[in-house]
Design an enzyme around this catalytic site. Structure first.
Site, PDB file in Angstrom:
ATOM      1  N   TYR A 199       0.839  -1.205   0.000  1.00  0.00           N
ATOM      2  CA  TYR A 199       0.000   0.000   0.000  1.00  0.00           C
ATOM      3  C   TYR A 199       0.875   1.257   0.000  1.00  0.00           C
ATOM      4  CZ  TYR A 199      -3.740   3.188   1.553  1.00  0.00           C
ATOM      5  OH  TYR A 199      -4.653   4.213   1.664  1.00  0.00           O
ATOM      6  N   GLY A 252      -1.904   0.757  23.100  1.00  0.00           N
ATOM      7  CA  GLY A 252      -2.905   1.797  22.814  1.00  0.00           C
ATOM      8  C   GLY A 252      -2.353   3.208  22.911  1.00  0.00           C
TER       9      GLY A 252
HETATM   10  P1  NAD Z   1     -12.715   1.898   0.278  1.00  0.00           P
HETATM   11  O1  NAD Z   1     -12.059   0.591   0.366  1.00  0.00           O
HETATM   12  O2  NAD Z   1     -14.078   2.063   0.868  1.00  0.00           O
HETATM   13  O3  NAD Z   1     -12.801   2.412  -1.225  1.00  0.00           O
HETATM   14  C1  NAD Z   1     -11.937   1.978  -2.240  1.00  0.00           C
HETATM   15  C2  NAD Z   1     -12.772   1.672  -3.464  1.00  0.00           C
HETATM   16  O4  NAD Z   1     -11.916   1.283  -4.555  1.00  0.00           O
HETATM   17  C3  NAD Z   1     -13.746   0.499  -3.238  1.00  0.00           C
HETATM   18  O5  NAD Z   1     -15.023   0.839  -3.728  1.00  0.00           O
HETATM   19  C4  NAD Z   1     -13.116  -0.643  -4.046  1.00  0.00           C
HETATM   20  O6  NAD Z   1     -14.059  -1.595  -4.486  1.00  0.00           O
HETATM   21  C5  NAD Z   1     -12.456   0.129  -5.169  1.00  0.00           C
HETATM   22  N1  NAD Z   1     -11.353  -0.598  -5.808  1.00  0.00           N
HETATM   23  C6  NAD Z   1     -10.342  -1.278  -5.223  1.00  0.00           C
HETATM   24  N2  NAD Z   1      -9.529  -1.807  -6.163  1.00  0.00           N
HETATM   25  C7  NAD Z   1     -10.040  -1.437  -7.365  1.00  0.00           C
HETATM   26  C8  NAD Z   1      -9.670  -1.671  -8.711  1.00  0.00           C
HETATM   27  N3  NAD Z   1      -8.572  -2.391  -9.020  1.00  0.00           N
HETATM   28  N4  NAD Z   1     -10.432  -1.146  -9.701  1.00  0.00           N
HETATM   29  C9  NAD Z   1     -11.544  -0.432  -9.414  1.00  0.00           C
HETATM   30  N5  NAD Z   1     -11.952  -0.181  -8.161  1.00  0.00           N
HETATM   31  C10 NAD Z   1     -11.202  -0.669  -7.152  1.00  0.00           C
HETATM   32  O7  NAD Z   1     -11.702   2.949   0.945  1.00  0.00           O
HETATM   33  P2  NAD Z   1     -11.819   4.529   1.158  1.00  0.00           P
HETATM   34  O8  NAD Z   1     -11.527   4.802   2.585  1.00  0.00           O
HETATM   35  O9  NAD Z   1     -13.042   5.064   0.543  1.00  0.00           O
HETATM   36  O10 NAD Z   1     -10.542   5.023   0.329  1.00  0.00           O
HETATM   37  C11 NAD Z   1     -10.649   5.662  -0.925  1.00  0.00           C
HETATM   38  C12 NAD Z   1      -9.285   6.166  -1.348  1.00  0.00           C
HETATM   39  O11 NAD Z   1      -8.783   7.097  -0.400  1.00  0.00           O
HETATM   40  C13 NAD Z   1      -8.241   5.050  -1.470  1.00  0.00           C
HETATM   41  O12 NAD Z   1      -7.428   5.308  -2.597  1.00  0.00           O
HETATM   42  C14 NAD Z   1      -7.441   5.188  -0.211  1.00  0.00           C
HETATM   43  O13 NAD Z   1      -6.116   4.769  -0.371  1.00  0.00           O
HETATM   44  C15 NAD Z   1      -7.505   6.697   0.048  1.00  0.00           C
HETATM   45  N6  NAD Z   1      -7.315   6.988   1.474  1.00  0.00           N
HETATM   46  C16 NAD Z   1      -8.307   6.789   2.373  1.00  0.00           C
HETATM   47  C17 NAD Z   1      -8.075   7.049   3.717  1.00  0.00           C
HETATM   48  C18 NAD Z   1      -9.137   6.874   4.775  1.00  0.00           C
HETATM   49  O14 NAD Z   1      -8.845   7.065   5.954  1.00  0.00           O
HETATM   50  N7  NAD Z   1     -10.363   6.538   4.469  1.00  0.00           N
HETATM   51  C19 NAD Z   1      -6.832   7.517   4.138  1.00  0.00           C
HETATM   52  C20 NAD Z   1      -5.842   7.687   3.180  1.00  0.00           C
HETATM   53  C21 NAD Z   1      -6.096   7.439   1.848  1.00  0.00           C
END
Ligand code: NAD
Ligand code: UDP
Length: 313
Positions: free
Chosen positions: A145, A207
């Site tokens: 990641y 924690g």
């Molecule tokens: P999430 O897992 O709910 O959403 C990710 C989405 O991407 C899902 O709908 C999944 O089905 C889709 N996906 C995964 N692999 C795929 C592929 N190969 N092709 C098409 N779709 C694909 O997670 P989230 O929290 O909504 O995160 C969204 C983005 O934000 C991600 O890129 C994540 O790295 C980034 N992010 C989120 C956080 C957080 O705290 N939520 C923090 C840092 C970064």
């Protein structure tokens, strides 16, 4: 002005809230998702909207569509899910970025990358500023990641320098809210679901490690501001809530809000778990005029109400 907008990962937690917001702002939204961690349920309420379209697509394969804006969110975000198939996680970040950047280049779209505070790894600098290069283990369990996201940032900046692509990069710190996956193992969803079910609250390590938690509505506002910021501003820009809490303090807060009789139990700390995490958001404040508005307690109340409804259903 109505724009054609592609949201990859649009059926996920953040992506589905972003689709809501873009449609409310009057845009024409194409949501592409392979439903690995996302679900049709998250966007079911949008399926009848005349300007919403849902496409099952894996971003590791090319996509040929005509759009003016691309939000690239596709990637599993929780350690449990991104470590489930680590090779696929790296492919999603790296091949996904190449495919979406190629699309942006062909159709001259502006493209925003959802990067992460994980690019800082287990940081020696606190709070983290965008200039900090990070301390990431390249061969550990989290590397698929962290390094995948770092490589995606590299690709964004090389496409920008080499092909003058109009890019935006946001580094997201831990974000929570309704539509988080109840079983994805992230700390906020875990603690809330455990407390609601009256199960033990699992604290990893002692924690004392910290995280800073941003409520989803604040994050979506920053996404939209960043996408429409002047062309010269590429980021990377930190987006998060500087309020920093230990996992112990978070567990106690969740317990106080949910009530019930759950006990705190201690479990081994996962490998390479960062000790501390807090965004310096001076750049976002200066360039986007953004700062988060929702405090942890208010955000947790909304999230608890969501999980209560989901579990009852
Ligand atoms: P999430 O897992 O709910 O959403 C990710 C989405 O991407 C899902 O709908 C999944 O089905 C889709 N996906 C995964 N692999 C795929 C592929 N190969 N092709 C098409 N779709 C694909 O997670 P989230 O929290 O909504 O995160 C969204 C983005 O934000 C991600 O890129 C994540 O790295 C980034 N992010 C989120 C956080 C957080 O705290 N939520 C923090 C840092 C970064
Ligand atoms: N964590 C915990 N109990 C849990 C789940 C997570 O104590 O049931 C800890 C985890 O070890 C980490 C922090 O909470 O220190 C945040 O974990 P999460 O997976 O939500 O996000 P990340 O580590 O990617 O920031």
């Amino acid at each position: 002005m109505m724009r054609k907008v592609l949201v990859t990962g649009g059926a996920g937690f953040l992506g589905s809230h972003l689709c809501d917001r873009l449609l409310a702002d009057g845009h024409d939204v194409l949501c592409a998702d392979n439903f690995f961690t996302g679900s049709k349920r998250n966007v079911a309420h949008l399926l009848d909207h005349p300007y919403f379209e849902l496409l099952r697509h894996d971003v590791t394969f090319p996509l040929y569509v005509e759009v003016e804006r691309i939000f690239n969110l596709a990637c599993p975000a929780s350690p449990v899910h991104y470590q489930h198939d680590p090779v696929q996680t790296t492919k999603t970040s790296v091949h996904g970025a190449i495919n979406m950047l190629g699309l942006a280049k062909r159709v001259k779209a502006r493209i925003l990358q959802a990067s992460t505070s994980e690019v800082y790894g287990d940081p020696e600098v606190h709070p983290q500023r965008e200039e900090y290069w990070g301390r990431v283990n390249p061969i550990g369990f989290r590397s698929c990641y962290d390094e995948g996201k770092r490589c995606a940032e590299t690709l964004f900046f090389d496409y920008h320098r080499q092909h003058e692509l109009d890019i935006k990069v946001v580094r997201i710190f831990n974000t929570y809210g309704p539509r988080m996956h109840p079983n994805d193992g992230r700390v906020v969803s875990n603690f809330i679901v455990q407390a609601l079910k009256g199960e033990d609250i699992t604290i990893y390590g002692d924690g004392s490690q910290t995280r800073s938690f941003c409520y989803v509505d604040d994050l979506i506002e920053a996404f939209v501001l960043m996408m429409e910021s002047p062309r010269g501003f590429t980021g990377p820009v930190n987006i998060g809530n500087p309020g920093e809490f230990t996992m112990l303090a978070l567990a106690e807060k969740v317990l106080a809000l949910v009530g019930g009789r759950s006990k705190l139990v201690f479990r081994p700390l996962p490998a390479d778990d960062p000790r501390q995490r807090q965004p310096d958001i001076a750049l976002a404040q200066e360039k986007l005029g953004w700062r988060p508005k929702v405090g942890l307690e208010d955000g947790l109340r909304e999230t608890i109400a969501y999980f209560r409804r989901t579990l009852e259903a």
